[in-house]
Write a protein that holds these residues in place. Structure first.
Motif, PDB file in Angstrom:
ATOM      1  N   THR A 166       0.810  -1.228   0.000  1.00  0.00           N
ATOM      2  CA  THR A 166       0.000   0.000   0.000  1.00  0.00           C
ATOM      3  C   THR A 166       0.836   1.268   0.000  1.00  0.00           C
ATOM      4  OG1 THR A 166      -0.115   0.023   2.432  1.00  0.00           O
ATOM      5  CG2 THR A 166      -1.869  -1.155   1.243  1.00  0.00           C
ATOM      6  N   ARG A 181      -7.399  -2.896  -0.245  1.00  0.00           N
ATOM      7  CA  ARG A 181      -8.400  -2.078  -0.938  1.00  0.00           C
ATOM      8  C   ARG A 181      -8.984  -1.011  -0.010  1.00  0.00           C
ATOM      9  NH1 ARG A 181      -9.029   0.845  -4.662  1.00  0.00           N
ATOM     10  NH2 ARG A 181     -11.156   1.424  -5.193  1.00  0.00           N
ATOM     11  N   THR A 232      -6.570   1.809   0.341  1.00  0.00           N
ATOM     12  CA  THR A 232      -6.569   2.573  -0.908  1.00  0.00           C
ATOM     13  C   THR A 232      -7.770   3.511  -0.984  1.00  0.00           C
ATOM     14  OG1 THR A 232      -5.446   0.755  -2.055  1.00  0.00           O
ATOM     15  CG2 THR A 232      -6.546   2.401  -3.430  1.00  0.00           C
ATOM     16  N   GLU A 260      -7.918   7.602  -1.095  1.00  0.00           N
ATOM     17  CA  GLU A 260      -8.617   8.304  -2.177  1.00  0.00           C
ATOM     18  C   GLU A 260      -9.594   9.333  -1.610  1.00  0.00           C
ATOM     19  OE1 GLU A 260     -10.305   5.045  -4.249  1.00  0.00           O
ATOM     20  OE2 GLU A 260      -8.482   4.581  -5.373  1.00  0.00           O
TER      21      GLU A 260
END
Length: 294
Positions: A43, A78, A81, A85
Motif C-alpha cells: 500500500t 483495498r 486505498t 482516495e
C-alpha cells in the motif's frame, strides 16, 4: 464488531477470504494472507498510519494469531486505498470519513464519487449483507422535509427507504440525494413556487439511459483488450472526470436552451420596435362599390 474473516489452506499456503467478492467456482474469492510488513509494501502506507486506521474502525479487523501477530489480506489493501482516495480526492479527514461511515453526518461538500468510495469502504468493512444506514433524523437536522422527500423519492424509484425499529433509514448515497434536494430547497425551489420533487422524475430515466450506454460502450471497447484489474483502475480514475465532462455539457445545453427561450419571448417586441411588423392602418372604412345590377 467486525466478523472474523475465515481462512483456508490451499496448496500449503494460508489464504484469506475477503468479506466481499464471490469466486467463479464456489462463491469464495481467496487471496494470500500477509503480515504487516507486506501490507506496508503493497500500500505504501506506514504501519503506524495503518494502526490508526484500525483504531478508528476504518479497516476490517485482521485475523489475530497472537497478541502482536496479525494477518491481513486484499480487503485491507483495498480499504486503505479507498481511505487514501477519500483523503486526497475529497479532502476528508479521518474523523469526517468515520462520521460518514457511522451515519452521523451527510457531508454537504462531498461529491458523487466520494459516496461511491464510501459505499465501497462500507462493503469492505461489513460485507454486502451488513450495510450501514443513515437515519432520517440525521438529514432532518438541515431539512425538516427529509422524511417527506425520502418517501417521495422512494415512490419515484430514486432511493430505497429501509424501515427500522426506531426510524426509516437510507444508504449513504441515498441519504446524500435527499440532502442535496434539501440544499436545492434552500435556494427557493419549493412546492409553493411550483417546484415539487416530482419535477425531476425524468432525471432517473436520463441517468439510467446514460449509464447503460456508458457501460455498453466501455465493455464493448475493452472486451479482450483490458484485464479486470486494469479496467477497474481506468474506471476509478475516469468516473470523476466523466461526471465533470457530462456536467459541463449539460450546463452548456441548459444555458443554450434558456437563451433560445428568452430570445423567442423577446422577438415579437423587437420586430415591432424595429418596424419589421407592419402596423395596422387606421382610417375610415371604404364602402364597397355597388354594381348596376339590382
Amino acid at each position: 464488531m467486525f466478523a472474523r474473516q475465515e481462512r483456508a489452506k490451499v496448496g500449503g499456503k494460508l489464504y484469506a477470504r475477503p468479506p466481499i467478492g464471490l469466486s467463479k467456482r464456489d462463491g469464495w474469492d481467496y487471496c494470500v494472507a500477509m503480515r504487516m510488513r507486506e501490507l506496508e509494501e503493497k500500500t505504501g502506507v506506514d504501519r503506524e498510519v495503518i494502526r490508526i486506521l484500525l483504531r478508528k474502525g476504518l479497516l476490517p479487523e485482521p485475523n489475530r494469531l497472537a497478541r502482536n501477530q496479525a494477518q491481513y489480506d486484499e480487503s485491507h489493501v483495498r480499504a486503505i486505498t479507498v481511505v487514501r482516495e477519500l483523503q486526497k480526492g475529497s479532502r476528508l479527514t479521518l474523523d469526517q470519513i468515520k462520521e460518514l461511515l457511522d451515519g452521523r453526518s451527510v457531508d454537504g461538500g462531498a461529491g458523487a464519487v466520494t459516496y461511491q468510495h464510501l459505499e465501497e469502504l462500507l462493503a469492505i468493512r461489513f460485507g454486502l449483507n451488513e450495510p450501514r444506514l443513515v437515519g432520517l433524523s440525521v438529514i432532518a437536522r438541515r431539512n425538516a422535509m427529509a422524511a417527506s422527500d425520502a418517501r417521495t423519492f422512494e415512490r419515484m424509484g430514486m432511493v430505497d427507504l429501509v424501515e427500522s425499529e426506531d426510524e426509516p433509514r437510507l444508504s449513504l448515497t441515498d441519504a446524500r440525494l435527499v440532502e442535496i434536494w434539501s440544499q436545492i430547497r434552500e435556494l427557493g425551489f419549493v412546492e409553493e413556487a411550483g417546484f415539487p420533487p416530482e419535477n425531476i422524475a425524468f432525471y432517473l430515466q436520463a441517468a439510467e439511459e446514460v449509464a447503460a450506454r456508458e457501460a455498453e460502450v466501455f465493455l464493448k471497447a475493452s472486451a479482450g483488450r483490458i484485464n479486470e484489474e486494469n479496467a477497474a483502475t481506468m474506471l476509478q480514475g475516469a468516473l470523476p472526470l466523466m461526471l465533470d465532462f457530462f456536467g459541463l455539457l449539460r450546463l452548456k445545453a441548459f444555458m443554450r436552451n434558456i437563451h433560445k427561450a428568452v430570445n423567442a419571448l423577446q422577438e415579437p417586441a423587437k420586430q415591432v420596435e424595429h418596424g419589421d411588423i407592419p402596423k395596422p392602418v387606421c382610417g375610415p372604412r371604404k364602402s364597397p362599390q355597388r354594381s348596376g345590377i339590382t
